[in-house]
Design an enzyme around this catalytic site. Structure first.
Site, PDB file in Angstrom:
ATOM      1  N   HIS A 262      -2.777   7.488   6.921  1.00 26.94           N
ATOM      2  CA  HIS A 262      -3.029   6.217   6.235  1.00 26.94           C
ATOM      3  C   HIS A 262      -4.439   5.756   6.588  1.00 26.94           C
ATOM      4  O   HIS A 262      -5.178   5.328   5.709  1.00 26.94           O
ATOM      5  CB  HIS A 262      -1.985   5.181   6.650  1.00 26.94           C
ATOM      6  CG  HIS A 262      -2.054   3.913   5.880  1.00 26.94           C
ATOM      7  ND1 HIS A 262      -1.961   3.873   4.505  1.00 26.94           N
ATOM      8  CD2 HIS A 262      -2.222   2.618   6.288  1.00 26.94           C
ATOM      9  CE1 HIS A 262      -2.059   2.613   4.093  1.00 26.94           C
ATOM     10  NE2 HIS A 262      -2.227   1.840   5.156  1.00 26.94           N
TER      11      HIS A 262
ATOM     12  N   LYS B 255      -9.636   7.736   2.976  1.00 29.29           N
ATOM     13  CA  LYS B 255     -10.106   6.362   2.767  1.00 29.29           C
ATOM     14  C   LYS B 255     -11.516   6.152   3.293  1.00 29.29           C
ATOM     15  O   LYS B 255     -12.177   5.178   2.938  1.00 29.29           O
ATOM     16  CB  LYS B 255      -9.150   5.364   3.422  1.00 29.29           C
ATOM     17  CG  LYS B 255      -7.792   5.249   2.736  1.00 29.29           C
ATOM     18  CD  LYS B 255      -6.958   4.166   3.384  1.00 29.29           C
ATOM     19  CE  LYS B 255      -5.588   4.060   2.747  1.00 29.29           C
ATOM     20  NZ  LYS B 255      -4.714   5.204   3.080  1.00 29.29           N
TER      21      LYS B 255
ATOM     22  N   HIS C 120      -9.819   1.835   0.317  1.00 28.33           N
ATOM     23  CA  HIS C 120      -8.364   1.654   0.298  1.00 28.33           C
ATOM     24  C   HIS C 120      -7.944   1.148  -1.081  1.00 28.33           C
ATOM     25  O   HIS C 120      -8.227   0.011  -1.446  1.00 28.33           O
ATOM     26  CB  HIS C 120      -7.972   0.661   1.378  1.00 28.33           C
ATOM     27  CG  HIS C 120      -6.503   0.587   1.633  1.00 28.33           C
ATOM     28  ND1 HIS C 120      -5.562   1.245   0.866  1.00 28.33           N
ATOM     29  CD2 HIS C 120      -5.795  -0.091   2.589  1.00 28.33           C
ATOM     30  CE1 HIS C 120      -4.364   0.992   1.322  1.00 28.33           C
ATOM     31  NE2 HIS C 120      -4.474   0.181   2.368  1.00 28.33           N
TER      32      HIS C 120
ATOM     33  N   CYS D 291       0.810  -1.227   0.000  1.00 32.69           N
ATOM     34  CA  CYS D 291       0.000   0.000   0.000  1.00 32.69           C
ATOM     35  C   CYS D 291       0.839   1.270   0.000  1.00 32.69           C
ATOM     36  O   CYS D 291       0.291   2.371  -0.119  1.00 32.69           O
ATOM     37  CB  CYS D 291      -0.940  -0.017   1.194  1.00 32.69           C
ATOM     38  SG  CYS D 291      -1.938  -1.515   1.255  1.00 32.69           S
TER      39      CYS D 291
ATOM     40  N   PHE E 129       1.615  -3.750   3.896  1.00 34.65           N
ATOM     41  CA  PHE E 129       1.946  -5.072   4.415  1.00 34.65           C
ATOM     42  C   PHE E 129       3.434  -5.331   4.209  1.00 34.65           C
ATOM     43  O   PHE E 129       4.016  -4.986   3.181  1.00 34.65           O
ATOM     44  CB  PHE E 129       1.153  -6.156   3.685  1.00 34.65           C
ATOM     45  CG  PHE E 129      -0.299  -6.247   4.083  1.00 34.65           C
ATOM     46  CD1 PHE E 129      -0.804  -5.541   5.157  1.00 34.65           C
ATOM     47  CD2 PHE E 129      -1.162  -7.074   3.370  1.00 34.65           C
ATOM     48  CE1 PHE E 129      -2.145  -5.639   5.529  1.00 34.65           C
ATOM     49  CE2 PHE E 129      -2.502  -7.184   3.720  1.00 34.65           C
ATOM     50  CZ  PHE E 129      -2.988  -6.465   4.805  1.00 34.65           C
TER      51      PHE E 129
ATOM     52  N   GLU F 147      -1.021   4.723  14.324  1.00 37.13           N
ATOM     53  CA  GLU F 147      -0.688   5.947  13.587  1.00 37.13           C
ATOM     54  C   GLU F 147      -0.982   7.187  14.425  1.00 37.13           C
ATOM     55  O   GLU F 147      -0.220   8.157  14.400  1.00 37.13           O
ATOM     56  CB  GLU F 147      -1.459   5.998  12.272  1.00 37.13           C
ATOM     57  CG  GLU F 147      -1.057   7.155  11.392  1.00 37.13           C
ATOM     58  CD  GLU F 147      -1.733   7.144  10.024  1.00 37.13           C
ATOM     59  OE1 GLU F 147      -1.350   7.972   9.169  1.00 37.13           O
ATOM     60  OE2 GLU F 147      -2.639   6.319   9.810  1.00 37.13           O
TER      61      GLU F 147
END
Length: 419
Positions: free
Chosen positions: A305, A337, A342, A165, A403, A316
């Protein structure tokens, strides 16, 4: 060595809430959710039956049918977004030195739908291999950048970044560095993804990563909300034209903003889960600030994010408090998002574009679908919940985490901003 300044001179977007820059921005500031029941296939037996698909899109409106058939959807999306950005940049191709213009693209997965179709077709047969000759060229993650370069004859640096991502943010940072180091004068950069497929949805469902709020898809993406239950898968593309400042000025280009810096880091923690204290997220923002030569107090906002996962949003938020201290309470934080879903490897590009448009228009898009505060997230932080806020923005950061623990952060600033 004196590093060259890098500016943004063109933007393009194809997203679940708008099929061009104007539509995308209007969708953002009006808090439009792109989530809806899946139309690409029968999802009735899947745990998650909705996603953020691109809507009202006919590829033949943009690409010749014969050529489009040679491309996976992720590459088609890349072509459409990059075409808008290149037109926005208004290059004079008669005088442009195409040896000095490159393409650095990002995609986390590439042609997943093509791979799925070919393997399922083979499995349904008698074992005789009958694969499409375009199978491999359609599937590979680098081919979108190849198509862009071939269409416009761009012979500069050309490659694709793959960091889950964080892919398109890494692509932007690479483009930024290649230009400021003198290896190119301009680069088409960004990312695209088209993973709303049987394999994509099935795989993320198996990980329990996706929201299963099938009774109310539009409110399923709930960053920072106590009742968030996973992310909503999206698709699309975002494209930016990065250009050396003097090169842009010499040709009279319209300049959106300057790229101030980029940061990268690794969690070195887990294949899918973020570090619980946001260690990698903290480091990537600090690295970005150092690269930009700015202080935390210079930053007006962060496009988080913010995926709407139980662990990620907490980590975060902790990282932002660690990096910015008391100044964090004066900033606008948001997660687009909540509207777009996403977009995996494309998410960094469209979120960087959101930051750039915030600089231009003085508006911070909202984090929609907030209903209940999470006791694990500091309630004094301003997440721009539910309604866009007007604010003069000079410096904005965009976070993307992938990831494997890949973290990337890019900082954009107004051209005349001086720390």
């Amino acid at each position: 060595m004196v590093l060259r300044r890098v500016v943004v001179t063109g933007l393009g977007a194809l997203t679940p809430i708008g099929n061009n820059i104007e539509e995308f921005w209007n969708g953002l500031i009006n808090g439009v959710s792109g989530a809806a029941p899946i139309t690409y296939y029968d999802a009735s037996k899947f745990r998650t039956k909705f996603a953020c698909e691109v809507k009202n899109f006919n590829v033949e409106d943009f690409i010749d049918r014969k050529e489009a058939r040679k491309m996976d959807r992720y590459a088609q999306y890349a072509m459409v977004a990059s075409d808008e950005a290149i037109k926005d940049a208004a290059f004079d191709f008669d005088t442009l030195d195409r040896d000095r213009v490159g393409v650095i693209w990002g995609s986390g997965i590439g042609g997943l739908e093509t791979f799925q179709i070919e393997v399922l077709n083979f499995a349904a047969g008698d074992g005789t291999p009958k694969f499409n000759p375009f199978f491999i060229p359609k599937m590979i993650a680098d081919i979108a950048g190849g198509h862009i370069s071939m269409k416009y004859g761009l012979r500069g640096p050309n490659f694709t970044t793959v960091s889950a991502c964080a892919s398109s943010t890494n692509a932007i940072i690479d483009a930024f560095n290649y230009i400021r180091l003198g290896h190119a004068d301009a680069i088409v950069t960004g990312g695209s993804e088209a993973a709303v497929t049987i394999a994509g949805m099935g795989g993320f469902n198996a990980m329990h990563a996706l929201s299963t709020r099938n009774d109310d898809p539009k409110t399923a993406s709930r960053p920072m909300d106590k009742d968030r239950d996973g992310f909503v898968l999206g698709e699309g593309a975002g494209a930016l034209i990065l250009e050396e400042y003097e090169h842009a000025v010499a040709r009279g280009a319209t300049i959106y903003c300057e790229i101030g810096g980029g940061g990268m880091s690794a969690d070195a923690y887990h294949i899918t889960a973020p570090h619980p204290e946001g260690l990698g997220a903290k480091n990537v923002m600090l690295n970005c600030l150092r690269d930009a030569g700015l202080e935390p107090t210079d930053v007006d906002g962060v496009n988080m994010h913010g995926t709407s996962t139980p662990l990620g949003d907490i980590g975060e938020s902790k990282a932002i408090l660690h990096v910015f201290g008391e100044h964090a309470y004066t900033m606008n934080l948001n997660s687009t998002k909540s509207m777009t879903g996403h977009l995996l490897g494309a998410t960094g590009a469209i979120e960087a574009i959101s930051c750039i448009l915030s600089l231009k228009h003085g508006i911070v898009p909202p984090t929609i679908n907030h209903f209940t505060d999470d006791e694990n997230i500091d309630p004094k932080l301003n997440f721009t919940f539910n309604v866009a806020q007007k604010r003069e923005m000079n410096v904005v950061m965009s976070n993307t985490f992938g990831f494997g623990g890949h973290n990337a952060c890019v900082l954009v600033k107004k051209l005349d901003y001086k720390a």
